[in-house]
Design an enzyme around this catalytic site. Structure first.
Site, PDB file in Angstrom:
ATOM      1  N   HIS A 100       0.937  -1.019   0.038  1.00 49.12           N
ATOM      2  CA  HIS A 100       0.004  -0.085  -0.095  1.00 49.12           C
ATOM      3  C   HIS A 100       0.781   1.259   0.117  1.00 49.12           C
ATOM      4  O   HIS A 100       1.829   1.485   0.670  1.00 49.12           O
ATOM      5  CB  HIS A 100      -0.838   0.076   1.358  1.00 49.12           C
ATOM      6  CG  HIS A 100      -1.573   1.297   1.512  1.00 49.12           C
ATOM      7  ND1 HIS A 100      -1.458   2.143   2.445  1.00 49.12           N
ATOM      8  CD2 HIS A 100      -2.453   1.868   0.581  1.00 49.12           C
ATOM      9  CE1 HIS A 100      -2.050   3.192   2.471  1.00 49.12           C
ATOM     10  NE2 HIS A 100      -2.623   3.449   1.306  1.00 49.12           N
ATOM     11  N   SER A 101       0.795   2.167  -0.893  1.00 50.26           N
ATOM     12  CA  SER A 101       1.206   3.608  -1.018  1.00 50.26           C
ATOM     13  C   SER A 101       2.785   3.255  -1.193  1.00 50.26           C
ATOM     14  O   SER A 101       3.203   2.812  -1.970  1.00 50.26           O
ATOM     15  CB  SER A 101       0.891   4.358   0.312  1.00 50.26           C
ATOM     16  OG  SER A 101       1.124   5.528   0.208  1.00 50.26           O
ATOM     17  N   LEU A 102       3.577   3.775   0.011  1.00 46.34           N
ATOM     18  CA  LEU A 102       5.002   3.312  -0.111  1.00 46.34           C
ATOM     19  C   LEU A 102       5.370   2.133  -0.287  1.00 46.34           C
ATOM     20  O   LEU A 102       6.123   1.848  -0.965  1.00 46.34           O
ATOM     21  CB  LEU A 102       5.717   3.906   1.207  1.00 46.34           C
ATOM     22  CG  LEU A 102       7.108   3.569   1.451  1.00 46.34           C
ATOM     23  CD1 LEU A 102       8.013   4.191   0.296  1.00 46.34           C
ATOM     24  CD2 LEU A 102       7.336   3.996   2.949  1.00 46.34           C
TER      25      LEU A 102
END
Length: 324
Positions: A100-102
């Site tokens: 997720h994300s990073l």
């Protein structure tokens, strides 16, 4: 859902994690986003197939993982190194990534760097990092350097028994909601708090807590992957099973990723892209059931149960780690 606490040794300490479910076969490696921790997957994990485990980790400086040594700052590019560290520790020949994300950026980068070691990628609300205008990037870099100096001073004072700022859990929940623009609402904040707070040792504040994550992670070194580089990375990944989910209420998956997505999708029958209606950036936390509707069949297709008896996918803690 049952889990085992895991500590993976690294040169500066250890990576903390939770291994959920089946520990007889190679799990899916789940990597959280910036300033989060493995608790971000709390609501999604119970919805995934029970025949395959999920190893969720806290990135360095986050959750319960060791902080980097003094004088070493956090950089997105450098964090990719954590993936081969985990792979080598367990001696896996392949790795399945859920980010997720990073964590999604890290998964994309690692899949491009070592495509032969990755058998599938699930990316939540991200592909390329968000683009920051040049002038703003310079200001952000300058500001972060100043804040890092302040944080270094604060850490030195903390070593001399000066305690960090403390808050009630309600205040902490509100802080997380505000910082995430309500992507993590106050009623969901406890999923992150249970990994990153410690009770205050100040007897005048017995009911207060402080954030235990490394304050330096707030000022990490930004890594921009321009579109040209992103296209070349996507070409290296090739026709790999790749699932991207985007929250319709999130701006993190920017239009500049469209060309990279088209490269991943072109002629690739194993590529999927879906939008989660009303989903925020933390779509897997707020809309876990809707995300699972796409993630579960994807896992069943590319890590099917009948393949889990394959010796290559099994884990032996006694065997020598593979060389990367």
């Amino acid at each position: 859902m049952q889990f085992s606490e895991v500590e993976i040794p690294v040169p500066w300490g250890f990576i903390s994690g939770r291994w959920y479910g089946n520990q007889e076969v190679r799990p899916i490696l789940a990597i959280h986003g910036w300033l989060d921790n493995l608790g971000t997957f709390d609501r999604l994990i119970p919805l995934l197939p029970d025949y395959i485990g999920v190893l969720c980790i806290d990135l360095p400086g986050h959750g319960r993982s060791s902080h980097l040594p003094p004088g070493i700052n956090y950089g997105v590019y450098d964090l990719v190194y954590i993936i081969p560290c985990v792979v080598k520790h367990f001696g896996w020949n392949k790795v399945s990534l859920l980010g997720h994300s990073l964590g999604g950026i890290m998964s994309f980068a690692y899949a491009a760097m070592a495509p032969d070691t990755v058998d599938m990628v699930i990316s939540l609300d991200v592909l390329l990092p968000m683009r920051v205008e040049n002038s703003l990037a310079i200001e952000m870099f300058s500001s972060n350097q100043e804040k890092l100096l302040v944080e270094d001073d604060r850490r030195r004072l903390a070593d001399k028994d000066k305690k960090p700022p403390s808050y009630t859990l309600a205040q902490m929940s509100r802080n997380i909601a505000v910082a995430s623009l309500d992507s993590v609402t106050e009623d969901l904040a406890h999923h992150l708090l249970h990994r990153q707070v410690m009770k205050s040792q100040n007897y005048s504040d017995p009911d207060k807590f402080y954030f235990s994550r490394d304050g330096r992670v707030k000022y990490f070194s930004y890594w921009d992957i321009d579109t040209g580089l992103g296209v070349e990375m996507a070409r290296r990944i090739g026709n790999k099973p790749y699932l991207i989910l985007k929250g319709t209420e999130s701006l993190y998956l920017q239009p500049r990723s469209d060309e990279v997505i088209s490269i991943l999708a072109n002629g690739n029958p194993h590529f999927e892209f879906h939008k989660i209606e009303g989903g925020t950036h933390h779509l897997h936390l707020q809309s876990a059931e809707e995300c699972a509707r796409y993630i579960v069949p994807f896992i069943q297709r590319y890590r099917p149960q009948e393949d889990q008896s394959n010796r290559e996918n099994n884990i032996s803690f006694q065997e020598q780690p593979s060389k990367l």
